[in-house]
Write an enzyme that holds these catalytic residues in place. Structure first.
Site: not given
Ligand SMILES: CC(C)(COP(=O)(O)OP(=O)(O)OC[C@H]1O[C@@H](n2cnc3c(N)ncnc32)[C@H](O)[C@@H]1OP(=O)(O)O)[C@@H](O)C(=O)NCCC(=O)NCCS
Length: 219
Positions: A142-145, A162
């Protein structure tokens, strides 16, 4: 850091070699082929494999004095094996390749040397993957991971936005890590687990919701 989700190996430092002539080695050979990268040889400690053609049409080589002067990409499947080989052959911070399969969807804002991202992986926005990490077939980040050094994310695992996966952690096949959860250093998430809260360093968690079943002393 620029957007670098493409294959980063361009052979400036000579041909590419792999380390590991097992199943992961053969998977990475296919990956290299799909990325248009030729592999000159595959090193392995197992003498039964030396000189053989067990890795497709690429020779399997005995580790030699040249190994740590060459451009070597790790092709082993577990975080501890990755770190052991890097330490044994003094590969840390040596030039290596970063191979991202052309089918990967999404983009990385940062990717370290020696990273392998296999076919069918989907990346949200602004994902960062640190050196020597493996993201295997069909995983979703997922985003920002943020994924740390020597991490292994096994096929079909799914991480929400995250998430943080610290150095040396392994995320089992088809596990789900809920958004914002941190998986500690050298922790193991069992296949199919659903991780709802942070995992301590060195812990093994399994089940739905995931519970700690083991705690390693050494981290
Ligand atoms: C979690 C894991 C690391 C545990 O391995 P281990 O430390 O050798 O533990 P054991 O096999 O001794 O199992 C310990 C207990 O946990 C249970 N268990 C193991 N893995 C489990 C899992 N994924 N989900 C639920 N329970 C699990 C076992 O049944 C056993 O239960 P019991 O004590 O009641 O008999 C391993 O089973 C696993 O899931 N690894 C992920 C592998 C993977 O995805 N590989 C992908 C390669 S491409």
């Amino acid at each position: 850091m620029g957007v670098t989700w493409h294959n980063e190996f361009r052979g400036e430092r000579g041909p590419l070699y792999l380390y590991g002539a097992g199943g992961q080695g053969r998977d990475v050979l296919w990956l290299a082929g799909d990325c248009g990268v030729k592999v000159a040889g595959v090193y392995d400690d197992d003498s039964a494999k030396w000189g053989g053609l067990r890795a497709g049409d690429v020779p399997v080589l005995r580790p030699d004095a040249y190994l740590n002067t060459r451009c070597v990409l790790l092709a082993v499947g577990t975080p501890r094996a990755m770190r052991a080989i890097v330490d044994k052959y003094a590969l840390r911070d040596r030039p290596t390749a970063t191979l991202v399969h052309p089918s990967v969807q999404g983009r990385l804002v940062g990717v370290g040397a020696g990273v392998v991202v296999q076919a069918g992986v989907v990346l949200g926005a602004d994902v960062v993957i640190d050196g020597y990490a493996l993201v295997n077939y069909g995983a979703l980040l997922g985003h920002d991971t943020k994924v740390g050094r020597f991490v292994a994310i096994y096929p079909g695992a799914s991480l929400g936005g995250f998430c943080v996966v610290k150095e040396g952690a392994a995320i089992g096949s088809n596990a789900t890590v809920l958004p914002g959860v941190c998986v500690g250093a050298w922790a193991v998430v069992g296949a199919g687990a659903v991780v709802t809260k942070d995992v301590p360093d060195g812990a093994t968690v399994v089940g739905v919701p995931a519970r700690v079943i083991k705690q390693a002393e050494e981290k």
